[in-house]
Design a protein around this motif. Structure first.
Motif, PDB file in Angstrom:
ATOM      1  N   GLU A   1       0.821  -1.381  -0.032  1.00  0.00           N
ATOM      2  CA  GLU A   1       0.114   0.186  -0.123  1.00  0.00           C
ATOM      3  C   GLU A   1       0.916   1.345  -0.003  1.00  0.00           C
ATOM      4  OE1 GLU A   1      -3.874   0.953   2.455  1.00  0.00           O
ATOM      5  OE2 GLU A   1      -2.421   0.884   3.534  1.00  0.00           O
ATOM      6  N   PRO A   2       0.488   2.168  -0.930  1.00  0.00           N
ATOM      7  CA  PRO A   2       1.516   3.328  -0.870  1.00  0.00           C
ATOM      8  C   PRO A   2       1.337   4.219   0.051  1.00  0.00           C
ATOM      9  CG  PRO A   2       0.327   3.056  -2.855  1.00  0.00           C
ATOM     10  CD  PRO A   2      -0.360   2.304  -2.136  1.00  0.00           C
ATOM     11  N   PRO A   3       2.176   5.123   0.597  1.00  0.00           N
ATOM     12  CA  PRO A   3       1.926   5.937   1.707  1.00  0.00           C
ATOM     13  C   PRO A   3       0.747   6.751   1.425  1.00  0.00           C
ATOM     14  CG  PRO A   3       4.085   5.810   1.335  1.00  0.00           C
ATOM     15  CD  PRO A   3       3.794   4.939   0.219  1.00  0.00           C
ATOM     16  N   SER A   4       0.087   7.209   2.216  1.00  0.00           N
ATOM     17  CA  SER A   4      -1.067   8.073   2.130  1.00  0.00           C
ATOM     18  C   SER A   4      -1.405   9.057   3.169  1.00  0.00           C
ATOM     19  CB  SER A   4      -2.333   6.961   1.910  1.00  0.00           C
ATOM     20  OG  SER A   4      -3.725   7.618   1.580  1.00  0.00           O
ATOM     21  N   LEU A   5      -2.097  10.389   2.823  1.00  0.00           N
ATOM     22  CA  LEU A   5      -2.344  11.230   3.672  1.00  0.00           C
ATOM     23  C   LEU A   5      -3.951  11.093   4.257  1.00  0.00           C
ATOM     24  CD1 LEU A   5      -0.981  14.276   1.859  1.00  0.00           C
ATOM     25  CD2 LEU A   5       0.021  13.250   3.978  1.00  0.00           C
ATOM     26  N   ASP A   6      -4.692  10.000   3.600  1.00  0.00           N
ATOM     27  CA  ASP A   6      -5.924   9.733   3.875  1.00  0.00           C
ATOM     28  C   ASP A   6      -6.126   8.732   5.160  1.00  0.00           C
ATOM     29  OD1 ASP A   6      -6.722  11.174   1.772  1.00  0.00           O
ATOM     30  OD2 ASP A   6      -6.498   9.144   0.508  1.00  0.00           O
ATOM     31  N   THR A   7      -7.358   8.768   5.795  1.00  0.00           N
ATOM     32  CA  THR A   7      -7.622   7.920   6.663  1.00  0.00           C
ATOM     33  C   THR A   7      -7.643   6.380   6.432  1.00  0.00           C
ATOM     34  OG1 THR A   7      -9.028   9.340   8.127  1.00  0.00           O
ATOM     35  CG2 THR A   7      -9.302   7.177   8.311  1.00  0.00           C
ATOM     36  N   LEU A   8      -6.842   5.523   6.607  1.00  0.00           N
ATOM     37  CA  LEU A   8      -6.587   3.921   6.079  1.00  0.00           C
ATOM     38  C   LEU A   8      -7.705   3.264   7.131  1.00  0.00           C
ATOM     39  CD1 LEU A   8      -3.024   4.267   5.523  1.00  0.00           C
ATOM     40  CD2 LEU A   8      -4.950   4.295   3.848  1.00  0.00           C
ATOM     41  N   PRO A   9      -8.280   2.148   6.732  1.00  0.00           N
ATOM     42  CA  PRO A   9      -8.904   1.041   7.431  1.00  0.00           C
ATOM     43  C   PRO A   9      -8.134   0.421   8.533  1.00  0.00           C
ATOM     44  CG  PRO A   9      -8.627   0.240   5.173  1.00  0.00           C
ATOM     45  CD  PRO A   9      -8.105   1.589   5.197  1.00  0.00           C
TER      46      PRO A   9
END
Length: 464
Positions: free
Chosen positions: A311-319
């Protein structure tokens, strides 16, 4: 519910090279430190609480581990926790002597420590980033990083590469390392191409093939990322010129810098709370901070056929990592666990617990339909065996009896797992396959029970 990365971020502190050990239903995280290794605890991989210091560097002026405690990795075997860690000698001004940096081991009876350093290192050359890998036959291999004439990168420029050696036991190596990967491309180094890195190994096995994930590029900027190589054998026969391992995609990264993370890498892969899903734990810089402090991140790991996806790094909320269908990790008694397990009858499931015999037999049902139809297991420390047998129509139909290890520790917790798909059950003890049983039940559904013994960290997850 969800979470945002990083999951551990403390201003003024670097959390580089995180590693996680799962034990009795809890996770323990360790990371690089100048003269001490901190340990954090979690039940879900997301919420971590600092528990203290697991390991201190030695104050002995003649010891090999005086400063620079890098990249610890921890395993649990037969009641002992083994921490494989890099350390250096200290210069007179208190700085690290990078010319004398080696891998050694420290041991403890508790994942929180304190860990005790061995008096001598495992290696006698410059070496970092130890990763112990347990193969399906129980053999341990040590993958680690070296810097020598064999690990030079493009145009003969100095670099580091990963090698592998068979472990003679859990506190010593065979002393015959073999090449795994070394720098081959300009993007595996810093931006002026004056130093190259292949480091941070982590190994998985799938369908008979070995996958060594590693980090490459300069750890201090956006060139750093995660890659992988594959092989049909963990250790080739060509020594430091061996070519058994091949880089995937001609050396293309599978995790790289983006707007959410700078320099992601040096990771481990761990099972989630449900015992089924895989997650990568890694470090990276916050792009806007401009400080030399790496933060701990969590991401999903998946297999796409025989290829790895991260999974790429993300600024979003992740499950949030998936929890088990039945979570009995911290229930105090077998009767309470069994009472809840009765509510979970499935055709396909994954079951995990940790068993301590305490000098007596431990037993249970890997699959129970009724008294005349079941697959049962017994760990007998007196006979030094684990027996798996199927009962169909009241008659014993199959019997697999396997010897326990000669030094089986009756007071230790041992990992016991069952994977059921249809009528076929795979049963594992300490991550080694003990038996594969086809129960032949006309009714595919069953429950799991624990009949005797002490258990901890018990979970059951329904499988599709």
């Amino acid at each position: 519910m969800g979470y945002k990365n990083p999951v551990i971020s403390i201003q003024g502190m670097d959390h580089g090279d995180p590693a996680v050990c799962k034990y009795n239903g809890k996770y323990y995280l360790y990371h690089t430190g100048p003269r001490e290794i901190r340990v954090y605890e979690s039940v879900n991989l997301i919420d971590w609480e600092l528990q203290g210091i697991a390991l201190h560097a030695s104050d002995d002026p003649d010891h090999w581990a005086q400063i620079g405690l890098w990249a610890p990795e921890i395993i649990h075997e037969n009641g002992t926790f083994y921490m494989y860690v890099t350390a250096a000698l200290m210069n007179s001004d208190g700085s690290e002597n990078d010319d004398v940096r080696r891998i050694g081991v420290a041991t403890s009876k508790n994942p929180l420590g304190p860990f005790t350093l061995a008096p001598q290192p495992l290696t006698d050359e410059w070496s970092i980033d130890a990763h112990p890998f347990k193969d399906e036959d129980g053999t341990y291999y040590m993958f680690y990083n070296v810097r020598n004439e064999y690990t030079r990168g493009p145009n003969g420029v100095i670099g580091t590469g990963n090698v592998v050696d068979r472990m003679a036991d859990l506190t010593s190596l065979s002393g015959n390392p073999t090449m795994v990967v070394k720098p081959e491309h300009l993007w595996e180094g810093n931006k002026d191409h004056s130093f190259f890195w292949n480091e941070g190994p982590f190994v998985l096995k799938r369908n008979g093939k070995y996958f060594q994930m590693y980090s490459a590029g300069f750890f201090g900027d956006d060139t750093y990322g995660v890659y992988y190589a594959t092989s049909d054998t963990p250790k080739g026969e060509g020594g430091m010129e061996d070519t058994s391992w091949s880089k995937w995609g001609d050396g293309e990264p599978i995790l790289r810098t983006n707007e959410a993370c700078l320099g992601p890498g040096h990771h481990v892969v761990v099972k989630g709370p449900d015992g089924v899903g895989d997650y990568i734990i890694y470090h990276g810089y916050e792009p806007g901070e401009n400080v030399r402090e790496r933060r701990v991140r969590v991401g999903r790991f998946r297999w796409n056929g025989d290829n790895i996806w991260l999974e790429p790094p993300s600024l979003d909320t992740l499950p949030t990592p998936t929890m088990p269908t039945f979570d009995g990790r911290f229930l105090p008694s077998i009767s309470q666990i069994n009472e809840q397990l009765l509510k979970h009858m499935y055709e396909n499931y994954f079951f995990e617990t940790n068993v301590r015999t305490g000098g007596k037999s431990a037993s249970g049902d890997a699959c129970y339909v009724d008294e005349a139809n079941a697959v049962r297991w017994i760990i007998d420390p007196k006979e030094k065996t684990v027996k798996i047998y199927a009962v169909k129509g009241g008659e014993e139909m199959a019997n697999n009896t396997v010897a326990l290890q000669a030094n089986f520790n009756e007071e230790a917790y041992h990992l016991f797992q069952v994977e059921k798909r249809g009528s076929v059950l795979k049963i594992f003890l300490n991550k080694l396959l003990v038996a594969e049983v086809d129960s032949g039940f006309s009714e595919g559904k069953g429950i799991v029970r624990v009949n005797e013994g002490k258990v901890a960290g018990t979970i059951l997850t329904k499988l599709p």
